[in-house]
Structure formats: structure tokens, C-alpha cells
Design an enzyme around this catalytic site. Structure first.
Site, PDB file in Angstrom:
ATOM      1  N   HIS A  50      -1.146  -0.151  -9.742  1.00 38.46           N
ATOM      2  CA  HIS A  50      -1.951  -0.843  -8.549  1.00 38.46           C
ATOM      3  C   HIS A  50      -2.630  -2.056  -9.379  1.00 38.46           C
ATOM      4  O   HIS A  50      -3.806  -2.317  -9.369  1.00 38.46           O
ATOM      5  CB  HIS A  50      -2.983  -0.298  -7.798  1.00 38.46           C
ATOM      6  CG  HIS A  50      -3.308  -0.900  -6.557  1.00 38.46           C
ATOM      7  ND1 HIS A  50      -3.280  -0.202  -5.375  1.00 38.46           N
ATOM      8  CD2 HIS A  50      -3.474  -2.285  -6.315  1.00 38.46           C
ATOM      9  CE1 HIS A  50      -3.923  -1.209  -4.464  1.00 38.46           C
ATOM     10  NE2 HIS A  50      -3.700  -2.129  -5.057  1.00 38.46           N
ATOM     11  N   ARG A  83       0.702  -1.329  -0.118  1.00 35.67           N
ATOM     12  CA  ARG A  83      -0.100  -0.050  -0.155  1.00 35.67           C
ATOM     13  C   ARG A  83       0.938   1.262  -0.121  1.00 35.67           C
ATOM     14  O   ARG A  83       2.055   1.295   0.616  1.00 35.67           O
ATOM     15  CB  ARG A  83      -0.870   0.205   1.181  1.00 35.67           C
ATOM     16  CG  ARG A  83      -2.195  -0.904   1.249  1.00 35.67           C
ATOM     17  CD  ARG A  83      -3.046  -0.561   0.097  1.00 35.67           C
ATOM     18  NE  ARG A  83      -4.272  -1.195   0.106  1.00 35.67           N
ATOM     19  CZ  ARG A  83      -4.643  -2.456  -0.411  1.00 35.67           C
ATOM     20  NH1 ARG A  83      -3.763  -2.820  -1.471  1.00 35.67           N
ATOM     21  NH2 ARG A  83      -5.689  -3.023  -0.454  1.00 35.67           N
ATOM     22  N   GLU A 128      -4.363   7.378  -5.077  1.00 36.14           N
ATOM     23  CA  GLU A 128      -4.789   6.288  -5.932  1.00 36.14           C
ATOM     24  C   GLU A 128      -6.245   6.574  -6.332  1.00 36.14           C
ATOM     25  O   GLU A 128      -6.973   6.920  -5.674  1.00 36.14           O
ATOM     26  CB  GLU A 128      -4.682   4.947  -5.693  1.00 36.14           C
ATOM     27  CG  GLU A 128      -3.060   4.568  -5.492  1.00 36.14           C
ATOM     28  CD  GLU A 128      -2.971   3.164  -5.254  1.00 36.14           C
ATOM     29  OE1 GLU A 128      -3.772   2.363  -5.448  1.00 36.14           O
ATOM     30  OE2 GLU A 128      -1.937   2.701  -4.850  1.00 36.14           O
TER      31      GLU A 128
HETATM   32  C1  DGY Z   1      -5.857  -6.174  -2.619  1.00 33.85           C
HETATM   33  O1  DGY Z   1      -6.344  -7.107  -2.876  1.00 33.85           O
HETATM   34  O2  DGY Z   1      -5.861  -5.521  -1.520  1.00 33.85           O
HETATM   35  C2  DGY Z   1      -4.993  -5.638  -3.880  1.00 33.85           C
HETATM   36  O3  DGY Z   1      -4.623  -4.495  -3.386  1.00 33.85           O
HETATM   37  C3  DGY Z   1      -6.267  -5.369  -4.778  1.00 33.85           C
HETATM   38  O4  DGY Z   1      -7.168  -4.478  -4.292  1.00 33.85           O
END
Ligand code: DGY
Length: 319
Positions: free
Chosen positions: A286, A239, A268
């Protein structure tokens, strides 16, 4: 008996949508646009369940405003930092996620970012693509070798371990930090560090695989980036909140970091336009879990959780 009503705010995989529509009365956002707080609150009065992605934010404020009709948030993501879990729990709303099924896809992207950042993929691709490639020499575009280097992994959960398995194929020496030490069979020869700081001092490559929580926000700040070996490479597929992006730019400017590979950003979608100036930052939007197989598996896992909930059972991934 009427089928439960389910809101699907994003365009999930075809197989997922087909199965969802066979089992539930679905409201699908075919436009695939992001829904804001007011949209979420308004929709909560019309449905019993929602299958959101990390793009739909269930903040404390949203949680307080949700209609009591909404009973379960069956996330189509493993990360749940977009959900204020204590507030949702206080409202009696069940929340699930999709662990396991995206381990390999995310680890693949971490590998791509690590290799691309280390071996100057951004510059190389642009040089050839633009027709500017008019020179070759042994001193041209020399990068940093991955094979045999020391890899530090922050967060040795399922994705961290999947990445470690792939990195062993590159003969990397694996070091890790985790809140708790893994059993020997899961360590598979990796060296445990009891603090992030201790891990950083040996991480020629550092890959982040921990969730974003109030405790991990800004984990890679200026002080910690300074603890990495000179010329280290940072990889983030977890993240954006884990990294202080301004501090990362400063570390790249000073040469403390040789490069970075980033699949996630503090803001994002969009990312941080400041990184566009850096040829040594290899970026993706992402897409860690974005493969056909994994998207199907995430959708099916979310539906499994929903099915269990509506059968009156405890969903496997109840948080
Ligand atoms: C997750 O599953 O957390 C990925 O980042 C996609 O959302």
C-alpha cells in the site's frame, strides 16, 4: 486566542508536521503506531480536530462514542472507506479528504504493478538475486506484452485518468467503466462501457480505480473474474475490499488470469499470506501515494482544509 488542538496520529511528512505545529497546538504520535477505537475515542475528548490516515478507523461505533469536542476529521488520504460518513455527519463532525494530489504517484505504482506482473518481475528479481540464474534461452521467462494491449479501467476518476494518460505512452487501447460517461475531452479517445461486465470482456489488463463502498465491495468476484479474457492481468491500487482474494487465487490457479499486481489487500497491514505462493503476483505494501512530493502535498491539502474550517469557511474537500 488559543490555537485549536489537533491530533496527528501518524508520522506525516516533516514539512507537514512543521506547518501543522506552526498553526496548531499539536499532539503528534511520534511512535507512528496505529490507534484503535478506544484510543480514538479517548483522544476525541482532548482535541478539536484530527488528521488521520486510512489506518485510523472511524466506524459507526466509534462515531457514536466520539466526544463532542472533536469537530473535524481532516483525512490525510483520498479514500475515506475507513470513515462511516453518515454516522459522522449525524454527529455533526466535518470530514475532508485529499483528492487530486496523489493521482500521479498512484498511477505510477499502477504502471509499475502492471509491468511487473506482466513481465514476471518477482521471478526475475529472485532468480538473479539468489544466484540461481544459470540458464538463458529464448523460451526463458517469457511474459505478456503491455504495449498495444487493451487496458480496462474501472473508475475513470482522477487517478483512473492519470493512469490512462500514462498507459497511452505504451500505445494501449483504453476502455473504461464509470458510473457516468466522461465528456469527450476527458475520454481522450477511450471507449466507454456502460457495465463492468462489458468492460471485462475486452480487458487484457484490468486496473481498479474506484472507491471501496458497500456497492463495490467484492466487485471482482469469481463470476466477474471469469469474464476477463484468458491470460488477463489484474492490477489493484485502489482498495483490497474490491477483490475477492480467494476467487483471485482460483483464477490464477486455472490460468484464466496470467498474473496480478496488488498494492492493497483485504487485511492491512500484512496482506494475504496466500499470495506468497504465487510467483505471478507482484505485490507492494500500500505505497501508491508514498513519494516525498505527494506526501507533502497530501499533508498540505489536509492542513488547507483544516485552516479553512477554523477560519469559519467551507473546506475545499468537505465530503
Ligand atoms: C489514499 O489516499 O486513499 C491512499 O490509499 C493512502 O491512504
Amino acid at each position: 486566542m488559543a490555537k485549536p488542538k489537533v491530533w496527528i496520529p501518524r508520522r506525516l511528512s516533516d514539512a507537514t508536521l512543521e506547518r501543522a505545529q506552526a498553526s496548531y497546538d499539536c499532539i503528534i504520535n511520534w511512535d507512528d503506531t496505529e490507534s484503535g477505537a478506544d484510543d480514538i475515542v479517548a483522544m476525541s475528548a482532548r482535541v478539536d480536530a484530527v488528521i488521520p490516515c486510512h489506518s485510523e478507523r472511524f466506524s459507526a461505533d466509534v462515531a457514536a462514542r466520539l466526544d463532542p469536542r472533536l469537530k473535524i476529521i481532516a483525512n490525510h488520504s483520498v479514500g475515506v472507506d475507513h470513515c462511516d460518513l453518515p454516522s459522522l455527519k449525524a454527529r455533526g463532525i466535518a470530514v475532508t479528504n485529499t483528492p487530486d494530489v496523489l493521482n500521479d504517484a498512484t498511477a505510477e505504482i499502477a504502471m509499475l504493478l502492471m509491468l511487473g506482473a506482466a513481465r514476471r518481475a518477482v521471478e526475475g528479481d529472485r532468480t538473479v538475486r539468489s544466484g540461481a540464474w544459470d540458464f538463458w534461452s529464448p523460451s526463458f521467462m517469457v511474459g505478456k506484452q503491455v504495449t498495444g494491449a487493451r487496458l480496462g479501467i474501472v473508475g475513470m476518476g482522477r487517478v483512473g485518468r492519470a493512469f490512462a494518460r500514462k498507459a497511452r505512452g505504451f500505445d494501449m487501447e483504453i476502455h473504461y467503466y464509470n458510473r457516468t460517461r466522461l465528456p469527450k475531452d476527458q475520454e481522450a479517445g477511450a471507449t466507454y462501457h456502460g457495465t463492468v461486465e462489458s468492460l471485462l470482456s475486452v480487458a487484457d489488463f484490468l486496473s481498479l480505480h474506484c472507491p471501496a463502498t458497500p456497492e463495490t465491495a467484492g466487485l471482482m468476484n469469481a463470476e466477474r473474474l471469469a469474464l476477463l479474457p484468458e491470460g488477463a492481468v489484474l492490477v489493484n491500487t485502489a482498495r483490497g475490499a474490491l477483490v475477492d482474494e480467494a476467487a483471485l487465487m482460483t483464477a490464477l490457479d486455472s490460468g484464466r488470469l496470467a498474473a496480478a499486481g496488488l498494492d492493497c489487500f483485504a487485511a492491512e497491514p500484512g496482506g494475504n499470506p496466500g499470495f506468497a505462493e504465487y510467483d505471478n503476483v507482484f505485490m507492494l505494501p500500500h505505497i501508491g501515494s508514498a513519494t516525498v512530493r505527494t506526501r507533502d502535498a497530501m499533508g498540505f491539502r489536509a492542513l488547507d482544509n483544516l485552516d479553512a474550517f477554523f477560519r469559519g469557511e467551507t473546506p475545499r474537500d468537505l465530503l
